[in-house]
Design an enzyme around this catalytic site. Sequence first.
Site, mmCIF file in Angstrom:
data_model
loop_
_atom_site.group_PDB
_atom_site.id
_atom_site.type_symbol
_atom_site.label_atom_id
_atom_site.label_comp_id
_atom_site.label_asym_id
_atom_site.label_seq_id
_atom_site.Cartn_x
_atom_site.Cartn_y
_atom_site.Cartn_z
ATOM 1 N N SER A 66 26.535 3.914 36.224
ATOM 2 C CA SER A 66 25.606 4.663 35.355
ATOM 3 C C SER A 66 24.794 3.710 34.468
ATOM 4 O O SER A 66 23.639 3.999 34.137
ATOM 5 C CB SER A 66 26.346 5.703 34.521
ATOM 6 N N ASN A 67 25.368 2.576 34.102
ATOM 7 C CA ASN A 67 24.577 1.596 33.341
ATOM 8 C C ASN A 67 23.512 0.952 34.214
ATOM 9 O O ASN A 67 22.403 0.678 33.758
ATOM 10 C CB ASN A 67 25.496 0.540 32.718
ATOM 11 N N HIS A 105 30.480 -3.702 27.109
ATOM 12 C CA HIS A 105 31.891 -3.367 26.913
ATOM 13 C C HIS A 105 31.990 -2.129 26.021
ATOM 14 O O HIS A 105 31.301 -2.053 24.995
ATOM 15 C CB HIS A 105 32.615 -4.552 26.277
ATOM 16 N N MET A 134 34.399 -5.159 37.749
ATOM 17 C CA MET A 134 35.792 -5.206 37.300
ATOM 18 C C MET A 134 36.496 -6.535 37.602
ATOM 19 O O MET A 134 37.683 -6.551 37.915
ATOM 20 C CB MET A 134 36.574 -4.049 37.916
ATOM 21 N N ARG A 135 35.765 -7.620 37.519
ATOM 22 C CA ARG A 135 36.376 -8.937 37.737
ATOM 23 C C ARG A 135 35.918 -9.897 36.656
ATOM 24 O O ARG A 135 34.811 -9.766 36.146
ATOM 25 C CB ARG A 135 35.932 -9.532 39.082
HETATM 26 C C1 GRF Z 1 31.300 1.270 31.203
HETATM 27 O O1 GRF Z 1 32.069 1.992 30.285
HETATM 28 C C2 GRF Z 1 31.138 -0.158 30.761
HETATM 29 O O2 GRF Z 1 31.106 -0.291 29.380
HETATM 30 C C3 GRF Z 1 32.368 -0.813 31.315
HETATM 31 O O3 GRF Z 1 32.603 -0.190 32.544
HETATM 32 C C4 GRF Z 1 32.015 1.109 32.541
HETATM 33 C C5 GRF Z 1 31.070 1.136 33.690
HETATM 34 O O4 GRF Z 1 30.465 2.390 33.848
HETATM 35 N N1 GRF Z 1 32.178 -2.248 31.410
HETATM 36 P P1 GRF Z 1 29.257 2.535 34.862
HETATM 37 O O5 GRF Z 1 29.753 2.008 36.213
HETATM 38 O O6 GRF Z 1 28.102 1.741 34.342
HETATM 39 O O7 GRF Z 1 28.973 4.004 34.923
#
Ligand code: GRF
Length: 221
Positions: free
Chosen positions: A13-14, A109, A90-91
């Site tokens: 989503s980001n 974060h 996630m790494r």
């Molecule tokens: C978000 O909460 C970000 O802060 C963290 O992982 C999540 C990723 O969400 N690092 P998305 O994949 O961007 O929806």
Amino acid sequence: MLKIGVLASGRGSNFQAIIDAIKGGRINAGIALLVTDKPDAYAIERARANGIPYLYLDPRGFTSRDAYFEKVAGELSSRGAGLVVLAGFMRIVRRPLLEAFPWKVMNIHPALLPSFPGLHGQRQAAQYGVKISGCTVHFVDEGMDTGPIIIQAAVPARHDDTEESLSQRILEYEHRIYPEAVRLFAEGRLEVRDKKVFIRGFKKKADMGGEALISPPLEDV
Ligand code: GRF
């Protein structure tokens, strides 16, 4: 024009918020490549839907974590990336990528760093009972969520918040501050000195913007 490489492992989503900001003309940049370590990451669908090239790189196919990030760095460099955006990747990023992109790797974060680094920042904040939670965009160094801070948004936590409700409220601000940090980078306005990020030409605004406190406040564009 700046070319951005995005690393994502999941929902993305980001990633989407940054795509939307580019499409809306708020960031003058293009996304050169999405790299993912998960073949089923929903971020891949977002790349497809927006005509963004993507690459699935399975870490198990590499002899070491350094070798993996050397490959990632090579792929991004060969496509001319000038900024690497971690969007739910996630790494822990290793040195070969950081050396190829010095102070050019960003992360978001879901906590007010240096509180609650690592996984489950929102769960820890909800369980701890903090009154103010939030999110942080920072440059990435070799530590876990320890790099120089670019923007933070403070988001009130409520006594009845669950991990889910707090995560959702924080996420809305993630989607505001991440594109903003990328925009400032694209405009060449971020400078790291002594582990602090300075923003060139930032005009102070009285309005700190809505329910949460965002520092520095978002600028009109
Ligand atoms: C978000 O909460 C970000 O802060 C963290 O992982 C999540 C990723 O969400 N690092 P998305 O994949 O961007 O929806």
